[in-house]
Write a protein that holds these residues in place. Structure first.
Motif, mmCIF file in Angstrom:
data_model
loop_
_atom_site.group_PDB
_atom_site.id
_atom_site.type_symbol
_atom_site.label_atom_id
_atom_site.label_comp_id
_atom_site.label_asym_id
_atom_site.label_seq_id
_atom_site.Cartn_x
_atom_site.Cartn_y
_atom_site.Cartn_z
ATOM 1 N N ASP A 1 3.266 -20.495 -57.661
ATOM 2 C CA ASP A 1 3.702 -21.959 -57.877
ATOM 3 C C ASP A 1 2.970 -22.811 -57.402
ATOM 4 N N GLU A 2 3.134 -24.110 -57.754
ATOM 5 C CA GLU A 2 2.383 -25.526 -57.174
ATOM 6 C C GLU A 2 2.205 -25.222 -55.690
ATOM 7 N N ASN A 3 3.299 -25.064 -55.032
ATOM 8 C CA ASN A 3 3.189 -25.089 -53.411
ATOM 9 C C ASN A 3 2.424 -24.052 -53.008
ATOM 10 N N GLY A 4 2.394 -22.935 -53.662
ATOM 11 C CA GLY A 4 1.548 -21.755 -53.460
ATOM 12 C C GLY A 4 0.021 -22.167 -53.309
ATOM 13 N N THR A 5 -0.111 -22.809 -54.508
ATOM 14 C CA THR A 5 -1.530 -23.178 -55.002
ATOM 15 C C THR A 5 -2.001 -24.111 -53.806
ATOM 16 N N THR A 6 -1.065 -25.049 -53.510
ATOM 17 C CA THR A 6 -1.576 -26.031 -52.423
ATOM 18 C C THR A 6 -1.760 -25.269 -51.226
ATOM 19 N N LEU A 7 -0.888 -24.568 -50.678
ATOM 20 C CA LEU A 7 -1.270 -23.743 -49.472
ATOM 21 C C LEU A 7 -2.493 -23.249 -49.339
ATOM 22 N N GLN A 8 -2.939 -22.343 -50.533
ATOM 23 C CA GLN A 8 -4.319 -21.501 -50.667
ATOM 24 C C GLN A 8 -5.348 -22.833 -50.320
ATOM 25 N N HIS A 9 -5.276 -23.922 -51.134
ATOM 26 C CA HIS A 9 -6.304 -24.941 -51.139
ATOM 27 C C HIS A 9 -6.506 -25.512 -49.682
ATOM 28 N N VAL A 10 -5.430 -25.698 -48.930
ATOM 29 C CA VAL A 10 -5.364 -26.165 -47.545
ATOM 30 C C VAL A 10 -6.022 -25.139 -46.741
ATOM 31 N N LEU B 1 7.798 -13.504 -58.738
ATOM 32 C CA LEU B 1 9.365 -13.779 -58.777
ATOM 33 C C LEU B 1 9.811 -14.573 -57.264
ATOM 34 N N ARG B 2 8.831 -14.941 -56.480
ATOM 35 C CA ARG B 2 9.322 -15.682 -55.231
ATOM 36 C C ARG B 2 8.978 -17.157 -55.275
ATOM 37 N N THR B 3 9.605 -18.012 -54.409
ATOM 38 C CA THR B 3 9.367 -19.348 -54.476
ATOM 39 C C THR B 3 8.614 -19.521 -52.979
ATOM 40 N N THR B 4 7.604 -20.371 -53.164
ATOM 41 C CA THR B 4 6.835 -20.736 -51.729
ATOM 42 C C THR B 4 7.655 -21.662 -51.186
ATOM 43 N N SER B 5 7.959 -21.104 -49.670
ATOM 44 C CA SER B 5 8.598 -22.120 -48.794
ATOM 45 C C SER B 5 8.130 -23.506 -48.796
ATOM 46 N N LYS B 6 9.068 -24.392 -48.803
ATOM 47 C CA LYS B 6 8.743 -25.590 -48.474
ATOM 48 C C LYS B 6 10.002 -26.510 -47.882
ATOM 49 N N LYS B 7 9.657 -26.982 -46.793
ATOM 50 C CA LYS B 7 10.638 -27.565 -45.923
ATOM 51 C C LYS B 7 10.434 -29.012 -45.949
ATOM 52 N N THR B 8 11.331 -30.031 -46.428
ATOM 53 C CA THR B 8 10.986 -31.372 -46.375
ATOM 54 C C THR B 8 11.818 -32.181 -45.116
ATOM 55 N N ARG B 9 11.175 -32.845 -44.252
ATOM 56 C CA ARG B 9 11.988 -33.416 -43.206
ATOM 57 C C ARG B 9 11.693 -34.955 -43.335
ATOM 58 N N VAL B 10 12.765 -35.564 -43.490
ATOM 59 C CA VAL B 10 13.048 -37.116 -43.516
ATOM 60 C C VAL B 10 13.084 -37.742 -41.904
ATOM 61 N N VAL B 11 12.040 -38.403 -41.523
ATOM 62 C CA VAL B 11 11.947 -38.808 -40.040
ATOM 63 C C VAL B 11 11.990 -40.323 -40.042
ATOM 64 N N ALA B 12 12.861 -40.749 -39.182
ATOM 65 C CA ALA B 12 12.781 -42.243 -38.989
ATOM 66 C C ALA B 12 13.161 -42.552 -37.530
ATOM 67 N N ALA B 13 12.362 -43.556 -36.731
ATOM 68 C CA ALA B 13 12.190 -43.461 -35.302
ATOM 69 C C ALA B 13 12.009 -42.333 -34.669
ATOM 70 N N ASN B 14 11.116 -41.371 -34.912
ATOM 71 C CA ASN B 14 10.698 -40.091 -34.608
ATOM 72 C C ASN B 14 11.854 -39.386 -34.280
#
Length: 491
Positions: free
Chosen positions: A81-90, A106-119
């Motif tokens: 998937d797109e996230n997997g391609t991004t990982l390999q490029h990085v 058949l797998r989804t590349t793991s992606k964790k999105t964190r929203v951060v404010a004031a650290n």
């Protein structure tokens, strides 16, 4: 561990090839400000200012290893998937070998999105697959590890329970490491550690150790019992339990125990600190460092990591700087030979003329200082070869030295006229001189040019020998005699 030893460790790390096996993921950070409440629901509204995409999970271990100067390969399974391609490029952009990264549609590349404010994290959103690898993908990972293990000095397993590190994969890595004498360092997860059996060392945190041992850890006695149970059941060589503000505790199969107090100054975010510990422990063991010193360096690195927000890396200069902070000026001048060689070559490349002298310098006195000041005047920087304690005893007898080598080194390094101090254990500094090849070799006036060790080496490089007269009546022997006369028995 002292600063000079940390410098040597990270110099050796540049020659380490490490294989990381584990769960890969992307860590996405959305940074913003939260200054109002939504009219739609009782939640904060975060105005996003910037976005940041980082390598997470085993990828953060790779990042840390690369920051430490290692050559790194990664073995894992990601989605097609797109996230997997991004990982390999990085990874490829960082020079990381991704030949062991396999795609599973058949797998989804793991992606964790964190929203951060004031650290502070406001919310985290996960997109991932947690199922164990399908047999055909598991076989590919195992085949890669078994075929390529000979190419590495350390195997690091980063388990986030996302399905890559199945029991068969872990045991294949452990067996490959044991067979080749390569340390297998694992950051474990879950309550069942049986799949990690035979690893060199595990690095769980306190909560993870509680789960694995099946008992609460409320005090030091509980900690010891839990560690003993994990060590025995998993047949480990060592176990390092990280304990947040209480530092780390290191246990060995022989029953030894070392408590290491925390090095953290301020804690902003513990995300990825375990990855830093895993990476530094792995590198140190690959370089032949003992468990205790390896853990102490990892503890310093973890203290730096938790002072940063998000999954972050730690650099050798940060670790070295913090290890040497107690004696910043003198520590920076005391070098092991492997590091000093690189320093001197750079100085020579800048056109600097290097001066070398040597001695025991036991019980530093004004005669020593004036001698060193004169020696420094013959060039641009002065390297002082200092006899080790063992060398001094052979030369001057069992009652010497009066001052241990580390203390002598710090006293000498505190002098402005001394640029670098390096120990030598031989009776003469010939090996040092042959390695450093100074342009000026300085000895005391009690020598003649023909009796100066290393003269031929220096002159063959176009250099010269300088003899310096000592200050009359100023010597360590005279000081000792005066003390015995003034304060001896019966006085």
């Amino acid at each position: 561990m002292q600063r000079k030893d940390a410098e040597s460790l990270f110099a050796k790390a540049r020659n380490v090839r490490a294989l990381v096996i584990g769960d890969l993921m992307l860590d996405e950070y959305l940074w913003g400000k939260a200054e109002r409440i939504s009219p739609e629901a009782p939640v904060q509204v975060v105005d996003i200012i910037r976005e940041d995409l980082r390598l997470g999970g085993a990828g953060n271990v790779v990042n840390n290893l690369a920051a430490l100067g290692c050559s790194v390969s990664i073995c894992s399974v990601i989605g097609a998937d797109e996230n997997g391609t991004t990982l390999q490029h990085v990874f490829t952009g960082k020079g990381v070998d991704v030949a062991g990264v396999f795609e599973d549609p058949l797998r989804t590349t793991s992606k964790k999105t964190r929203v951060v404010a004031a650290n502070q994290q406001i919310v985290r959103m996960d997109r991932e697959t947690k199922e164990p690898l399908r047999p055909e993908l598991e076989a590919q990972v195992i085949e890669y590890v078994e075929r390529h293990a000979d190419e590495f000095q350390v195997l690091l397993l980063s388990d986030y329970l996302k399905g890559v590190l199945t029991e068969r994969v872990v045991q294949a890595a452990v067996e490959a490491g044991r067979k080749r004498g390569i340390p297998v360092v694992i950051d474990p997860k879950g309550s069942d550690y049986s799949k990690y059996r035979g690893a060199t060392i595990l690095t769980p945190n306190r909560k993870e150790a509680e789960q694995a041992a099946g008992m609460p850890i409320a005090n030091e006695d509980d900690l010891g019992r839990a560690a003993e149970r994990i060590l025995r059941e998993c047949e480990l060589d060592a176990l390092l339990i990280t304990r947040s503000e209480q530092g780390m505790s290191l246990f060995g199969s022989g029953g030894w125990l070392t408590h290491i107090p925390t090095f953290a100054r301020e804690v902003y975010d513990v995300t990825g600190a375990g990855d830093t510990v895993l990476a530094v422990m792995g590198v140190a063991l690959a370089c032949g460092i003992g468990y205790e010193d390896a853990a102490r360096v990892a503890n310093v690195a973890a203290g730096i990591a938790v002072g940063k927000v998000g999954t972050s890396t730690v650099t050798p200069s940060e670790v070295i700087g913090l290890i040497g902070h107690g004696h910043a000026d003198s520590d920076a001048k005391i070098k092991n030979l492997d590091v000093l060689v690189e320093v001197i070559e750079k100085e020579k490349g800048r056109g600097k003329q290097v001066v070398f002298t040597n001695g025991c310098f036991d019980l530093l006195h004004v005669g020593h200082v004036k001698y060193l000041q004169k020696a420094r005047s013959f060039g641009d920087l002065l390297v002082l070869g200092l006899n080790s304690d063992a060398s001094v005893r052979r030369l001057k007898g069992d009652k010497r030295p009066l001052i241990p080598q580390e203390e002598r080194a710090h006293l000498l390094a505190a002098l402005n006229c001394v640029d670098y101090v390096v120990f030598f254990d031989d009776d003469t500094p010939l090996a040092l001189i042959e390695t450093l090849k100074p342009m000026v070799l300085v000895k005391g006036g009690d020598y003649t040019p023909d009796t100066v060790v290393g003269r031929d080496v220096v002159e063959s490089c176009g250099g010269r020998v300088e003899l310096v007269e000592f200050v009359d009546g100023k010597s360590t022997t005279n000081i000792i005699e005066k003390i015995l006369t003034s304060y001896g028995e019966g006085q």
